[in-house]
Write a protein that holds these residues in place. Structure first.
Motif, mmCIF file in Angstrom:
data_model
loop_
_atom_site.group_PDB
_atom_site.id
_atom_site.type_symbol
_atom_site.label_atom_id
_atom_site.label_comp_id
_atom_site.label_asym_id
_atom_site.label_seq_id
_atom_site.Cartn_x
_atom_site.Cartn_y
_atom_site.Cartn_z
ATOM 1 N N PHE A 1 0.823 -1.201 0.000
ATOM 2 C CA PHE A 1 0.000 0.000 0.000
ATOM 3 C C PHE A 1 0.864 1.261 0.000
ATOM 4 N N ASP A 2 0.235 2.367 -0.377
ATOM 5 C CA ASP A 2 0.887 3.667 -0.357
ATOM 6 C C ASP A 2 1.340 3.989 1.066
ATOM 7 N N PRO A 3 2.601 4.404 1.272
ATOM 8 C CA PRO A 3 3.057 4.721 2.626
ATOM 9 C C PRO A 3 2.257 5.821 3.310
ATOM 10 N N ALA A 4 1.648 6.709 2.538
ATOM 11 C CA ALA A 4 0.830 7.749 3.156
ATOM 12 C C ALA A 4 -0.462 7.175 3.728
ATOM 13 N N VAL A 5 -0.823 5.977 3.277
ATOM 14 C CA VAL A 5 -2.089 5.367 3.681
ATOM 15 C C VAL A 5 -1.894 4.261 4.715
ATOM 16 N N VAL A 6 -0.844 3.485 4.588
ATOM 17 C CA VAL A 6 -0.585 2.381 5.514
ATOM 18 C C VAL A 6 0.865 2.449 5.973
ATOM 19 N N GLY A 7 1.040 2.617 7.271
ATOM 20 C CA GLY A 7 2.364 2.646 7.868
ATOM 21 C C GLY A 7 2.407 1.733 9.076
ATOM 22 N N ALA A 8 3.321 2.029 9.985
ATOM 23 C CA ALA A 8 3.494 1.205 11.177
ATOM 24 C C ALA A 8 3.634 2.088 12.404
#
Length: 308
Positions: free
Chosen positions: A175-182
């Motif tokens: 997923f797009d890092p702006a949408v799914v991170g940690a």
């Protein structure tokens, strides 16, 4: 009295027994500039009222805790969980918009444990990936980042089948890092021999949505969920972990999130004082200097330049 580091955010769980109004008031009165909220206290007053109260507090909003819990097989329970996660996305977006400048629309996700009767950890993690795939378009539309939080392996059976930062990043990679991170939480990842490479990877991939700190000390209580301590009161090498996170370019607020009965029983203002002191001793020395007065000396601290 020590002036709190302006990068410190109080996760509402640290003063769990305080209602939303009290939590906002005592945090602001303590000179702490940011707060992460939990869904239950927000829902007690209603989202619109919670947003109004947050706006009036002058505090930045850092995370919304928590959602997730979608490891069950397809069926009504899973559909209900997905729908509830969509509501949580809307809550996070609304609260971030109500917070002071520099607020971040981050929704923390706890994956959920093994379904009853199952021993299939890998299959449960795939259901987490599938659920996030359903939710990602809603999060993107709302401007919210879904932060997958790995939990210590002692919680794998009942709370979270994602146990390492590497596993969280593997799920997020689709997923797009702006949408799914940690979510990088020291309590959950300090033990991992691969934690430093995983933090570096998270930085390269732009996936660190939030950094949370507290400490680990044994013996653990009977309820291992309630085993977190003030920063500096345990064995976690907060300096090494903090420097690793900072080295990735992370410059957001840093939350302290504590679950501990004795701390919850402490008067909230005193718990915040001890939290700020622990942060100043165990975390601040490993952060970049702030332009203007040093944290810990009057007058009140100045905001980070990136937030002005």
């Amino acid at each position: 009295m020590t002036v709190p580091d302006p990068r410190l955010s109080i996760n509402q769980a640290t003063i769990k027994r305080a209602d939303l109004a009290t939590a906002l008031r005592v945090t602001a009165e303590a000179g702490i500039e940011a707060i992460g909220l939990w869904r239950e206290p927000v829902q007690e007053v209603g989202l619109a009222e919670a947003a109004r109260m947050l706006a009036g507090s002058g505090l930045r909003f850092t995370t919304h805790c928590r959602s997730g819990f979608f490891t069950m097989p397809e069926g009504p329970a899973r559909r209900a969980s997905i729908d509830d996660n969509r509501r949580a996305i809307d809550e996070a977006a609304t609260l971030a918009a109500a917070g002071a400048p520099g607020s971040t629309a981050v929704l923390v996700l706890v994956a959920g444990g093994l379904p009853e009767g199952s021993r299939d950890l890998a299959g449960a993690r795939e259901r987490v990936r599938d659920a996030i795939g359903e939710l990602a378009p809603d999060a993107a539309a709302a401007g919210v980042t879904l932060a997958i939080e790995p939990l210590h392996p002692m919680y794998a059976s009942d709370r979270c089948v994602v146990s390492t930062l590497g596993q969280a990043l593997d799920i997020a990679a689709d997923f797009d890092p702006a949408v799914v991170g940690a979510a990088v939480d020291t309590f959950h990842i300090w033990w991992d021999p691969e934690v430093l490479p995983a933090i570096a990877r998270a930085g390269r991939e732009g996936r660190i949505a939030t950094y949370q700190v507290c400490d680990w000390k044994t013996p653990l209580p009977a309820d291992v969920l309630l085993s977190r301590h003030y920063p500096g009161d345990g064995v976690i090498d907060l300096g090494t972990l903090t420097r690793a996170v900072v080295a990735t370019g992370y410059d957001r607020d840093i939350e302290v999130e504590i679950f501990h009965e004795e701390i919850w029983d402490t008067e909230p203002a005193e718990a915040l004082r001890r939290t700020a002191a622990g942060f100043a001793a165990a975390v601040t020395p490993h952060l970049p200097p702030i332009a203007g007065p040093d944290p810990g000396t009057p007058p009140a601290s100045t905001p980070l330049e990136s937030r002005t």
